[in-house]
Write a protein that holds these residues in place. Structure first.
Motif, PDB file in Angstrom:
ATOM      1  N   PHE A 206       1.317   1.413  -3.988  1.00  0.00           N
ATOM      2  CA  PHE A 206       0.217   2.291  -4.360  1.00  0.00           C
ATOM      3  C   PHE A 206       0.372   3.725  -3.874  1.00  0.00           C
ATOM      4  O   PHE A 206      -0.464   4.575  -4.174  1.00  0.00           O
ATOM      5  CB  PHE A 206      -1.118   1.723  -3.831  1.00  0.00           C
ATOM      6  CG  PHE A 206      -1.541   0.462  -4.529  1.00  0.00           C
ATOM      7  CD1 PHE A 206      -2.020   0.485  -5.833  1.00  0.00           C
ATOM      8  CD2 PHE A 206      -1.442  -0.771  -3.890  1.00  0.00           C
ATOM      9  CE1 PHE A 206      -2.405  -0.672  -6.476  1.00  0.00           C
ATOM     10  CE2 PHE A 206      -1.822  -1.942  -4.522  1.00  0.00           C
ATOM     11  CZ  PHE A 206      -2.307  -1.895  -5.819  1.00  0.00           C
TER      12      PHE A 206
ATOM     13  N   LEU B 204      -0.017   4.996  -0.938  1.00  0.00           N
ATOM     14  CA  LEU B 204      -0.978   5.415   0.082  1.00  0.00           C
ATOM     15  C   LEU B 204      -0.236   6.028   1.267  1.00  0.00           C
ATOM     16  O   LEU B 204       0.873   5.595   1.592  1.00  0.00           O
ATOM     17  CB  LEU B 204      -1.746   4.185   0.571  1.00  0.00           C
ATOM     18  CG  LEU B 204      -3.256   4.268   0.689  1.00  0.00           C
ATOM     19  CD1 LEU B 204      -3.884   4.549  -0.666  1.00  0.00           C
ATOM     20  CD2 LEU B 204      -3.804   2.986   1.254  1.00  0.00           C
TER      21      LEU B 204
ATOM     22  N   LEU C 115       0.800  -1.223   0.000  1.00  0.00           N
ATOM     23  CA  LEU C 115       0.000   0.000   0.000  1.00  0.00           C
ATOM     24  C   LEU C 115       0.836   1.278   0.000  1.00  0.00           C
ATOM     25  O   LEU C 115       0.457   2.253  -0.656  1.00  0.00           O
ATOM     26  CB  LEU C 115      -0.967   0.002   1.190  1.00  0.00           C
ATOM     27  CG  LEU C 115      -2.049  -1.089   1.155  1.00  0.00           C
ATOM     28  CD1 LEU C 115      -2.926  -1.003   2.391  1.00  0.00           C
ATOM     29  CD2 LEU C 115      -2.879  -1.022  -0.111  1.00  0.00           C
ATOM     30  N   THR C 116       1.966   1.299   0.713  1.00  0.00           N
ATOM     31  CA  THR C 116       2.768   2.533   0.746  1.00  0.00           C
ATOM     32  C   THR C 116       3.739   2.613  -0.424  1.00  0.00           C
ATOM     33  O   THR C 116       3.841   3.646  -1.076  1.00  0.00           O
ATOM     34  CB  THR C 116       3.552   2.679   2.066  1.00  0.00           C
ATOM     35  OG1 THR C 116       4.449   1.584   2.224  1.00  0.00           O
ATOM     36  CG2 THR C 116       2.614   2.801   3.253  1.00  0.00           C
TER      37      THR C 116
ATOM     38  N   ALA D  50      -2.591   3.254   5.301  1.00  0.00           N
ATOM     39  CA  ALA D  50      -2.155   1.883   5.031  1.00  0.00           C
ATOM     40  C   ALA D  50      -2.129   1.066   6.320  1.00  0.00           C
ATOM     41  O   ALA D  50      -2.555  -0.094   6.344  1.00  0.00           O
ATOM     42  CB  ALA D  50      -0.777   1.884   4.372  1.00  0.00           C
TER      43      ALA D  50
END
Length: 154
Positions: free
Chosen positions: A110, A112, A106-107, A117
């Motif tokens: 993507f 985020l 996620l970090t 996240a």
């Protein structure tokens, strides 16, 4: 005339007990989560660690709180520490791996924000940990029990 199967009278009690246990787990988890997130934010905001490493450090700090409180309050386990501790460690290690995977994807994958996240990672890992600890870490040792129903002799 066949009789209708009647509902098991203990099923409702068992569900209520499970709900109470999960609420206790959530309460303990909030204490552990406060430690986890404090370590995460401090390490990231002071520049001492990137979000993934900081999340893992926070996870470990929260695990220490989680073990003691869950053993005593949530599961009221009589399993010896020597046995429960390594089981807890194994379930926590899987949760640790899930945290790493979710945070990294996620970090880094993507982009985020780390706090969002971590919130998603927490949502996944909390269910894994509850079930793992309930069913394995702190579960009672199996004891042979006679069935409530005696098979009919024909």
């Amino acid at each position: 005339m066949a009789s209708e199967p009647r509902p098991h009278p203990r099923r409702g009690d068992a569900l209520a007990a499970l709900a109470r246990q999960f609420l206790s787990y959530v309460g303990v988890s909030l204490a552990a989560l406060a430690v986890h997130y404090a370590v995460l934010v401090i390490l990231v905001e002071t520049g001492r660690a990137d979000p993934v490493r900081a999340a893992l450090a926070g996870y470990l700090a929260g695990a220490v709180i989680s073990y003691g409180l869950n053993r005593r309050l949530t599961y009221a386990s009589a399993r010896p520490h020597a046995e429960a501790a390594w089981r807890f460690g194994l379930v926590a290690a899987i949760g640790f791996g899930l945290t790493w995977l979710i945070m990294a994807v996620l970090t880094r994958g993507f982009g985020l924000p780390y706090f969002a996240a971590q919130g998603l990672a927490t949502g996944v890992v909390v269910f894994w940990n509850f079930l793992g600890h309930r069913l394995w870490t702190f579960s009672a040792r199996p004891v042979p029990v006679l069935s409530d129903e005696v098979p009919a002799v024909r």
